[in-house]
Design a protein around this motif. Structure first.
Motif, PDB file in Angstrom:
ATOM      1  N   LYS A   1      -7.903  55.394  21.027  1.00 38.32           N
ATOM      2  CA  LYS A   1      -7.822  55.706  22.461  1.00 38.32           C
ATOM      3  C   LYS A   1      -6.516  55.187  23.063  1.00 38.32           C
ATOM      4  O   LYS A   1      -6.048  55.705  24.086  1.00 38.32           O
ATOM      5  CB  LYS A   1      -9.006  55.113  23.207  1.00 38.32           C
ATOM      6  CG  LYS A   1      -9.053  53.588  23.229  1.00 38.32           C
ATOM      7  CD  LYS A   1     -10.289  53.080  23.948  1.00 38.32           C
ATOM      8  CE  LYS A   1     -10.329  51.556  23.945  1.00 38.32           C
ATOM      9  NZ  LYS A   1     -11.566  51.039  24.614  1.00 38.32           N
ATOM     10  N   ASN A   2      -5.924  54.195  22.426  1.00 37.91           N
ATOM     11  CA  ASN A   2      -4.670  53.617  22.906  1.00 37.91           C
ATOM     12  C   ASN A   2      -3.451  54.175  22.181  1.00 37.91           C
ATOM     13  O   ASN A   2      -2.346  53.675  22.362  1.00 37.91           O
ATOM     14  CB  ASN A   2      -4.704  52.092  22.744  1.00 37.91           C
ATOM     15  CG  ASN A   2      -5.850  51.459  23.512  1.00 37.91           C
ATOM     16  OD1 ASN A   2      -6.105  51.814  24.661  1.00 37.91           O
ATOM     17  ND2 ASN A   2      -6.555  50.540  22.874  1.00 37.91           N
ATOM     18  N   ASN A   3      -3.662  55.203  21.351  1.00 31.21           N
ATOM     19  CA  ASN A   3      -2.570  55.765  20.564  1.00 31.21           C
ATOM     20  C   ASN A   3      -2.224  57.164  21.085  1.00 31.21           C
ATOM     21  O   ASN A   3      -2.918  58.132  20.783  1.00 31.21           O
ATOM     22  CB  ASN A   3      -2.954  55.837  19.086  1.00 31.21           C
ATOM     23  CG  ASN A   3      -1.778  56.157  18.192  1.00 31.21           C
ATOM     24  OD1 ASN A   3      -0.817  56.793  18.624  1.00 31.21           O
ATOM     25  ND2 ASN A   3      -1.852  55.749  16.937  1.00 31.21           N
ATOM     26  N   PRO A   4      -1.143  57.290  21.841  1.00 35.17           N
ATOM     27  CA  PRO A   4      -0.779  58.594  22.410  1.00 35.17           C
ATOM     28  C   PRO A   4      -0.234  59.575  21.385  1.00 35.17           C
ATOM     29  O   PRO A   4      -0.013  60.745  21.708  1.00 35.17           O
ATOM     30  CB  PRO A   4       0.291  58.226  23.444  1.00 35.17           C
ATOM     31  CG  PRO A   4       0.925  56.988  22.894  1.00 35.17           C
ATOM     32  CD  PRO A   4      -0.184  56.234  22.231  1.00 35.17           C
TER      33      PRO A   4
ATOM     34  N   LYS B   1     -22.220  63.031  13.295  1.00 37.98           N
ATOM     35  CA  LYS B   1     -22.587  62.771  14.692  1.00 37.98           C
ATOM     36  C   LYS B   1     -22.031  61.438  15.204  1.00 37.98           C
ATOM     37  O   LYS B   1     -21.322  61.430  16.218  1.00 37.98           O
ATOM     38  CB  LYS B   1     -24.098  62.814  14.879  1.00 37.98           C
ATOM     39  CG  LYS B   1     -24.517  62.670  16.345  1.00 37.98           C
ATOM     40  CD  LYS B   1     -25.964  62.286  16.515  1.00 37.98           C
ATOM     41  CE  LYS B   1     -26.175  60.787  16.359  1.00 37.98           C
ATOM     42  NZ  LYS B   1     -27.553  60.364  16.739  1.00 37.98           N
ATOM     43  N   PRO B   2     -22.336  60.304  14.551  1.00 33.10           N
ATOM     44  CA  PRO B   2     -21.860  59.037  15.124  1.00 33.10           C
ATOM     45  C   PRO B   2     -20.347  58.937  15.203  1.00 33.10           C
ATOM     46  O   PRO B   2     -19.805  58.439  16.201  1.00 33.10           O
ATOM     47  CB  PRO B   2     -22.446  57.974  14.190  1.00 33.10           C
ATOM     48  CG  PRO B   2     -22.770  58.687  12.921  1.00 33.10           C
ATOM     49  CD  PRO B   2     -23.150  60.072  13.334  1.00 33.10           C
ATOM     50  N   TYR B   3     -19.655  59.429  14.186  1.00 29.61           N
ATOM     51  CA  TYR B   3     -18.196  59.313  14.202  1.00 29.61           C
ATOM     52  C   TYR B   3     -17.565  60.281  15.196  1.00 29.61           C
ATOM     53  O   TYR B   3     -16.591  59.950  15.878  1.00 29.61           O
ATOM     54  CB  TYR B   3     -17.634  59.533  12.800  1.00 29.61           C
ATOM     55  CG  TYR B   3     -17.869  58.372  11.853  1.00 29.61           C
ATOM     56  CD1 TYR B   3     -18.374  57.160  12.314  1.00 29.61           C
ATOM     57  CD2 TYR B   3     -17.600  58.476  10.492  1.00 29.61           C
ATOM     58  CE1 TYR B   3     -18.593  56.096  11.450  1.00 29.61           C
ATOM     59  CE2 TYR B   3     -17.806  57.420   9.620  1.00 29.61           C
ATOM     60  CZ  TYR B   3     -18.307  56.230  10.112  1.00 29.61           C
ATOM     61  OH  TYR B   3     -18.510  55.179   9.251  1.00 29.61           O
ATOM     62  N   SER B   4     -18.109  61.487  15.305  1.00 35.04           N
ATOM     63  CA  SER B   4     -17.569  62.453  16.263  1.00 35.04           C
ATOM     64  C   SER B   4     -17.745  61.947  17.691  1.00 35.04           C
ATOM     65  O   SER B   4     -16.850  62.101  18.532  1.00 35.04           O
ATOM     66  CB  SER B   4     -18.257  63.812  16.098  1.00 35.04           C
ATOM     67  OG  SER B   4     -17.930  64.400  14.860  1.00 35.04           O
TER      68      SER B   4
ATOM     69  N   ALA C   1     -13.256  58.018  22.583  1.00 34.83           N
ATOM     70  CA  ALA C   1     -11.875  57.522  22.552  1.00 34.83           C
ATOM     71  C   ALA C   1     -10.912  58.511  23.207  1.00 34.83           C
ATOM     72  O   ALA C   1      -9.712  58.265  23.275  1.00 34.83           O
ATOM     73  CB  ALA C   1     -11.450  57.245  21.111  1.00 34.83           C
ATOM     74  N   GLY C   2     -11.448  59.642  23.677  1.00 34.90           N
ATOM     75  CA  GLY C   2     -10.628  60.608  24.406  1.00 34.90           C
ATOM     76  C   GLY C   2      -9.836  61.560  23.534  1.00 34.90           C
ATOM     77  O   GLY C   2      -8.901  62.203  24.011  1.00 34.90           O
ATOM     78  N   LYS C   3     -10.232  61.712  22.268  1.00 36.61           N
ATOM     79  CA  LYS C   3      -9.519  62.604  21.364  1.00 36.61           C
ATOM     80  C   LYS C   3     -10.384  63.835  21.051  1.00 36.61           C
ATOM     81  O   LYS C   3     -11.611  63.760  21.013  1.00 36.61           O
ATOM     82  CB  LYS C   3      -9.161  61.887  20.056  1.00 36.61           C
ATOM     83  CG  LYS C   3      -8.372  60.596  20.249  1.00 36.61           C
ATOM     84  CD  LYS C   3      -7.035  60.816  20.951  1.00 36.61           C
ATOM     85  CE  LYS C   3      -6.268  59.511  21.111  1.00 36.61           C
ATOM     86  NZ  LYS C   3      -4.974  59.710  21.819  1.00 36.61           N
TER      87      LYS C   3
END
Length: 367
Positions: free
Chosen positions: A99-102, A117-120, A126-128
């Motif tokens: 999430k902190n990696n642009p 499911k859990p990883y997705s 994380a906004g990706k």
């Protein structure tokens, strides 16, 4: 004219464009839009992850920029091979930090099915953007959680349906939708191979959520839907198991299943881990037919109709898939056959119904 010059400079075009006719300038702008690159991290550096990574080397719109793996030695090898910086490498415990990696736009989840499911959902939080290998989840309930999580996060959820972009497949679908086969009333899908290592995760119910149906049978489910252009309203299914030692409880070896559609069309399909040379789609209508064999393998796909062979250049499926998914995410492109979470969910509803039909021996009605 001054306003036009300012506009072109802000659009990032070269000074040469200032002397071009407006039509050429707009074309250049469109080309520049297509140059946007989807920056992808692959989660799961196994055999299929390797195939996707190799395919992206030739991709015009997608680039491998990050790695997520629980095996440090694989990460080190891939870093060297693909030139991935340390700051873009994660493990399964710390990958929420993306999430902190642009520099990363999307994560392609290529893990055992039970981890989809859990990883997705973690990737979405994380906004990706999420690209998830098929089957999207273990069942409908999990799939709905994934769709909801990605909607809440405002990110795309795409499923790795590479055949939705394959040229010969698309031509058959085009002809069917144009009515060239008349009213299509029958589909046959044969999907299977003899599976090897009995200790692999695909034969572990906790990781796979099933057996051949979750791996190869879903191609026939999905294929019936896009070849007929309809959603099924009922399913029936039967299971055969010749090796209960290799295929333990909950891990299906062979399932034959049938689907009925609103138009009256029917599909007859086979999913198996016990026979090779099963990779065939057959579509029949009142005016013609289409046949594909191989129909979903890595290629080249072979296809023909009652009018003769379908010719198209073979391009690595995953290369085309990643380019098209980049266009969906970056440009808002709408594919002929969807690859979003809702599409994946439709297949999971049918998978659940097939397993219920096997268990009960009943015809299962679909909503």
């Amino acid at each position: 004219m001054n306003s036009r010059r300012i506009f072109l400079r802000r659009a990032g075009l070269s000074g040469l464009a200032l002397s071009l006719p407006l039509s050429q300038t707009l074309a250049a702008m469109e080309s520049q839009k297509d140059d946007k690159i989807l920056r992808v991290a692959i989660m799961g550096l196994g055999s299929y992850g390797s195939r996707v990574a190799e395919a992206m080397v030739n991709s015009k719109r997608a680039k491998l920029v990050g790695l997520i793996s629980g095996t440090p030695s694989k990460v080190e090898t891939w870093k060297q091979k693909y030139g991935i910086p340390d700051k873009n490498c994660y493990n399964y415990e710390n990958f929420d930090q993306i999430k902190n990696n642009p520099d990363i736009d999307a994560v392609y989840v290529i893990t055992p099915n039970s981890l989809h499911k859990p990883y997705s959902i973690r990737v979405a939080k994380a906004g990706k953007h999420v690209i998830c290998e098929k089957p999207m989840a273990l069942n409908e309930a999990e799939g709905r959680e994934m769709v909801a999580a990605c909607k809440t996060a405002g990110v795309h959820l795409l499923v790795g349906y590479r055949m939705h972009f394959e040229a010969k497949t698309m031509e058959v679908v085009r002809q069917q939708r144009a009515g060239e086969f008349g009213k299509t009333l029958f589909f046959q899908g044969l999907s299977g191979f003899i599976i090897g290592d009995p200790t692999q995760w695909r034969l572990n119910y906790e990781l796979a959520g099933g057996g051949s149906m979750m791996d190869i049978g879903i191609y026939s489910i999905n294929g019936a839907r896009y070849m007929l252009g309809e959603e099924p309203i009922w399913v029936t299914a039967q299971e055969v198991k010749t090796d209960p030692v290799k295929f333990k409880e909950g891990v299906d070896e062979t399932i034959t299943f049938q689907m009925g559609f609103p138009s009256g069309a029917v599909a007859s399909c086979l999913s198996t881990y016990a026979l090779n040379n099963l990779d065939k789609f057959y579509l029949n209508g009142t005016k013609g037919f289409a046949e594909m064999q191989p129909s979903t393998g890595y290629g080249p796909i072979k296809a023909w109709t009652n009018k003769g062979p379908i010719e198209a250049e073979h391009v690595t499926h995953q290369t085309t898939q990643m380019d098209e998914m980049a266009a969906i995410i970056l440009d808002g492109k709408k594919p002929l056959i969807p690859v979003d979470g809702e599409e994946g969910l439709k297949d999971l509803v049918i998978v659940d119904a097939i397993y219920e039909a096997v268990k009960t021996g009943k015809k299962i009605r679909l909503a």
